[in-house]
Design an enzyme around this catalytic site. Structure first.
Site, PDB file in Angstrom:
ATOM      1  N   GLU A 143       0.802  -1.226   0.000  1.00 51.16           N
ATOM      2  CA  GLU A 143       0.000   0.000   0.000  1.00 51.16           C
ATOM      3  C   GLU A 143       0.837   1.281   0.000  1.00 51.16           C
ATOM      4  O   GLU A 143       0.383   2.336  -0.430  1.00 51.16           O
ATOM      5  CB  GLU A 143      -0.847   0.053   1.265  1.00 51.16           C
ATOM      6  CG  GLU A 143      -1.698  -1.160   1.461  1.00 51.16           C
ATOM      7  CD  GLU A 143      -2.693  -0.950   2.566  1.00 51.16           C
ATOM      8  OE1 GLU A 143      -2.256  -0.475   3.625  1.00 51.16           O
ATOM      9  OE2 GLU A 143      -3.873  -1.237   2.346  1.00 51.16           O
ATOM     10  N   LYS A 181      20.964  -6.015  11.658  1.00 49.14           N
ATOM     11  CA  LYS A 181      20.529  -6.653  10.405  1.00 49.14           C
ATOM     12  C   LYS A 181      19.137  -6.180   9.945  1.00 49.14           C
ATOM     13  O   LYS A 181      18.965  -5.855   8.759  1.00 49.14           O
ATOM     14  CB  LYS A 181      20.589  -8.178  10.567  1.00 49.14           C
ATOM     15  CG  LYS A 181      20.590  -8.948   9.270  1.00 49.14           C
ATOM     16  CD  LYS A 181      21.769  -8.629   8.361  1.00 49.14           C
ATOM     17  CE  LYS A 181      22.757  -9.757   8.290  1.00 49.14           C
ATOM     18  NZ  LYS A 181      24.096  -9.412   7.917  1.00 49.14           N
ATOM     19  N   GLY A 188     -18.458   7.692  22.602  1.00 46.65           N
ATOM     20  CA  GLY A 188     -18.608   6.341  22.077  1.00 46.65           C
ATOM     21  C   GLY A 188     -19.846   6.226  21.219  1.00 46.65           C
ATOM     22  O   GLY A 188     -20.627   7.176  21.095  1.00 46.65           O
ATOM     23  N   CYS A 193     -19.250  13.932  25.426  1.00 51.02           N
ATOM     24  CA  CYS A 193     -20.059  13.524  24.284  1.00 51.02           C
ATOM     25  C   CYS A 193     -21.035  12.419  24.671  1.00 51.02           C
ATOM     26  O   CYS A 193     -22.055  12.712  25.300  1.00 51.02           O
ATOM     27  CB  CYS A 193     -19.170  13.143  23.102  1.00 51.02           C
ATOM     28  SG  CYS A 193     -20.044  13.337  21.542  1.00 51.02           S
ATOM     29  N   PHE A 244     -21.765  12.730  28.255  1.00 51.06           N
ATOM     30  CA  PHE A 244     -22.723  13.816  28.511  1.00 51.06           C
ATOM     31  C   PHE A 244     -24.142  13.288  28.288  1.00 51.06           C
ATOM     32  O   PHE A 244     -25.044  13.482  29.101  1.00 51.06           O
ATOM     33  CB  PHE A 244     -22.391  14.965  27.557  1.00 51.06           C
ATOM     34  CG  PHE A 244     -23.454  16.007  27.297  1.00 51.06           C
ATOM     35  CD1 PHE A 244     -23.464  17.201  28.011  1.00 51.06           C
ATOM     36  CD2 PHE A 244     -24.409  15.824  26.298  1.00 51.06           C
ATOM     37  CE1 PHE A 244     -24.417  18.184  27.739  1.00 51.06           C
ATOM     38  CE2 PHE A 244     -25.363  16.799  26.027  1.00 51.06           C
ATOM     39  CZ  PHE A 244     -25.368  17.987  26.753  1.00 51.06           C
ATOM     40  N   HIS A 294     -15.995  17.636  22.490  1.00 56.63           N
ATOM     41  CA  HIS A 294     -14.820  16.890  22.948  1.00 56.63           C
ATOM     42  C   HIS A 294     -13.698  17.872  23.304  1.00 56.63           C
ATOM     43  O   HIS A 294     -12.855  18.167  22.452  1.00 56.63           O
ATOM     44  CB  HIS A 294     -14.303  15.978  21.828  1.00 56.63           C
ATOM     45  CG  HIS A 294     -15.199  14.834  21.499  1.00 56.63           C
ATOM     46  ND1 HIS A 294     -15.111  13.617  22.124  1.00 56.63           N
ATOM     47  CD2 HIS A 294     -16.213  14.733  20.611  1.00 56.63           C
ATOM     48  CE1 HIS A 294     -16.025  12.800  21.630  1.00 56.63           C
ATOM     49  NE2 HIS A 294     -16.712  13.457  20.712  1.00 56.63           N
ATOM     50  N   GLU A 330     -11.109  17.348  24.821  1.00 56.19           N
ATOM     51  CA  GLU A 330      -9.781  16.701  24.815  1.00 56.19           C
ATOM     52  C   GLU A 330      -8.983  16.983  23.543  1.00 56.19           C
ATOM     53  O   GLU A 330      -7.775  16.824  23.522  1.00 56.19           O
ATOM     54  CB  GLU A 330      -9.922  15.183  25.029  1.00 56.19           C
ATOM     55  CG  GLU A 330     -10.598  14.384  23.913  1.00 56.19           C
ATOM     56  CD  GLU A 330     -12.109  14.262  24.065  1.00 56.19           C
ATOM     57  OE1 GLU A 330     -12.727  15.156  24.679  1.00 56.19           O
ATOM     58  OE2 GLU A 330     -12.678  13.279  23.545  1.00 56.19           O
TER      59      GLU A 330
END
Ligand code: GLN
Length: 553
Positions: A160, A199, A363, A390, A393, A514, A516
């Site tokens: 990727e 290595k 969450g 969130c 709350f 949020h 944080e």
């Protein structure tokens, strides 16, 4: 942090530091890059960063935190990899969604252009179309900054990652040598008999070189500093000067990595290779704010219970960091005690009872909801400092509706669509949305704060601007009822409830946003700071109680 940047100097042009990783992921190359950036900023340069995530998701918003850690949210609402949080915290900058390049974003853009006819007649290919788009994104993100750090996620050799490494090869071909630096961060393990083994590093550099990239600097992640002999071996086999081989040993706190990098002299080496040494502030005159903050003595200690769903520090990384920031400002070492909400089963575990403060984080989904509600109830009834973020709350509203307003079966419509009392309901603008990517209420929004409330004291202001990520909110039909019974909504964004509190409680505070995501070392998030202070008093009260019990006994 009191960082007085001298600002972008257009005469310097943009300098690019590319950071790749070898041997395995999880070596902390992001922290190494961010720490180097911090030191360049201390020397007066305007530094920014780009994180490349070679996955096919357009953004991190649809990913499970258990696999990928938390979804970090930017001012502009970009849902990104948690590494961007580290860059924001280490560099004390606000980044934009454009600073996270993913394969999904790049391919989508190129394919949309193809459909629009922008490449009519052409065969659209990884080279040059995707690689051109990658280079464009990097150059645009770097614009207006002296130095741009570009971290390539994953490990060299991943399928990727190939288009990105090819884009970097072209980049090096197109830019002047002195404007580009390639740093390769790799693992140097110990053998059974305590020898540092080079290595794996040799192999990963060999892999890089086969793609046409030669590292300028090699940083060895190892339990300790690299021995002189190890450095010489790496220099010889990887074709770099010995002076370009650096150690990055384990440290007890990630915030000490810049101090380690500085001791190693990596910052000086980077500046001199990029021709920035003459412009850098002399050593004695550099900004020392970071060192002062992260080396403060911790004279207090508290236990904070985090009641969530994922037993993984990375899943709640910004919360852990915000607690640390509040700890720096209060000389407190904050221990987080993990509580699995899903295992609470209607009981309050002993660790939760003993905690000096309780946090219920954000969450999604039903699992663990009842445990979170029980944790809120325990905090509310027992005067334990509480911070609900969130979903936390929202669960505080549900708990209050059930236990205080007597609204039996009250719930969030997210968890129980047929609840008789949907005190938390879907945001009106979300009714019609079917697309799951980037469609929540996201990013910075301003909250108006009621005067003479706890929120007013916490923020010291009549408004605050914080980042959001939600689809549900307090149902306007229940606001009067909740307030009549004593819940105070002290922060609002028009008719949206943003902050709640309980007046007769030492500290009961919930935010729909949020906080944080805006916390920084030296500038702790106000709700976290006040929460830690409340937990410190709770801790002192507890100790006082046990002391006086001792006396009477
Ligand atoms: N699931 C809730 C909502 O969508 C809370 C989101 C969160 O905690 N970030 O509103």
């Amino acid at each position: 942090m009191p960082t007085e940047l001298t600002g972008y100097d257009p005469d310097l042009g943009n300098k690019f530091v590319f950071v790749t990783g070898g041997v395995m992921s999880g070596l902390g190359k992001g922290i190494t890059a961010a720490s180097t950036g911090r030191l360049l900023a201390n020397a007066g340069f305007d530094v920014t960063a780009v994180k490349i995530d070679p996955y096919l998701n357009v953004d991190a918003g649809t990913m499970n935190p258990y696999q990928h850690g938390e979804v970090y949210v930017l001012e502009d609402g970009g849902e990104v990899d948690l590494d961007l949080g580290n860059y924001e915290r280490f560099l004390d900058i606000d980044m934009t969604f454009d600073h996270n390049i993913t394969t999904g974003k790049t391919y989508r853009h190129v394919i949309e252009k193809e459909r629009a006819g922008d490449y009519l007649g052409d065969t659209v290919q990884i080279i040059p179309h995707i690689t051109d788009d990658i280079k464009r994104r990097i150059r645009e993100a770097a614009e207006g900054h002296d130095v741009c750090l570009i971290e390539v996620g994953g490990t060299v050799g991943d399928i990727e990652g190939m288009p990105y490494l090819e884009a970097l090869r072209q980049f090096a071909h197109e830019e002047a040598d002195e404007d580009i630096l390639f740093v390769h961060v790799t693992l140097v393990p110990y053998s059974k008999n305590g020898e540092q083994k080079t290595k794996p590093t040799q192999h990963s550099v060999k892999e890089l070189r086969s793609i046409g990239l030669q590292p300028d600097v090699v940083v060895g992640r190892c339990g300790d500093r690299l021995d002189a002999e190890t450095r010489e071996k790496i220099a010889l086999f990887c074709d770099v000067p010995v002076d370009a081989v650096f150690s990055n040993p384990d440290v007890e706190d990630i915030y000490h990595v810049p101090l380690m990098v500085e001791e190693e002299g990596l910052d000086e080496y980077v500046m001199s290779e990029l021709g920035l040494a003459d412009e850098a502030a002399p050593r004695g005159e550099r900004d020392n704010g970071w060192r002062d903050i992260v080396t403060r003595e911790k004279t207090n200690e508290i236990d904070v219970a985090l009641v969530g769903k994922y037993a993984l520090e990375d899943a709640y990384l910004s919360i852990h960091e915000s607690l640390k920031h509040a700890g720096f400002e209060t000389n407190t070492s904050v221990n987080t005690i993990w509580i699995d909400a899903d295992e609470m089963d209607g009981t309050v575990p002993e660790e939760l009872r003993r905690a000096d403060g309780i946090i219920v984080p954000g969450g999604f989904g039903t699992r663990g909801a009842e445990g979170k509600i029980d944790a809120v109830r325990h905090a509310r009834r027992n005067d334990v400092p509480f911070l609900g973020l969130c979903l936390g709350f929202q669960m505080a509203v549900v708990e209050f509706a059930r236990a205080v307003c007597g609204l039996e079966g009250a719930h969030s419509a997210e968890m129980d669509e047929s609840t008789p009392h949907p005190v938390i309901d879907i945001l009106p603008e979300q009714y019609e949305i079917e697309d799951m990517g980037g469609t929540m209420r996201l990013g910075s929004h301003e909250t108006t704060i009621e005067t003479d409330t706890l929120a007013h004291e916490v923020y010291g202001d009549t408004s605050c601007t914080e980042r959001h990520r939600h689809r549900y909110e307090v149902n306007p039909e229940y606001i009067d009822r909740l307030e009549a019974d004593g819940l105070v909504f002290s922060g609002r964004d028009n008719n949206r409830m943003e902050i709640l509190e309980l007046p007769d409680h030492p500290f009961f505070f919930g935010t729909q946003f949020h906080p944080e995501f805006r916390s920084r070392p030296g500038r702790a998030s106000p709700p976290f700071l006040r929460f830690v202070r409340a937990a410190l008093s709770a801790d002192a009260d507890l100790e006082g109680e046990s002391e006086s019990e001792g006396v009477t006994a």
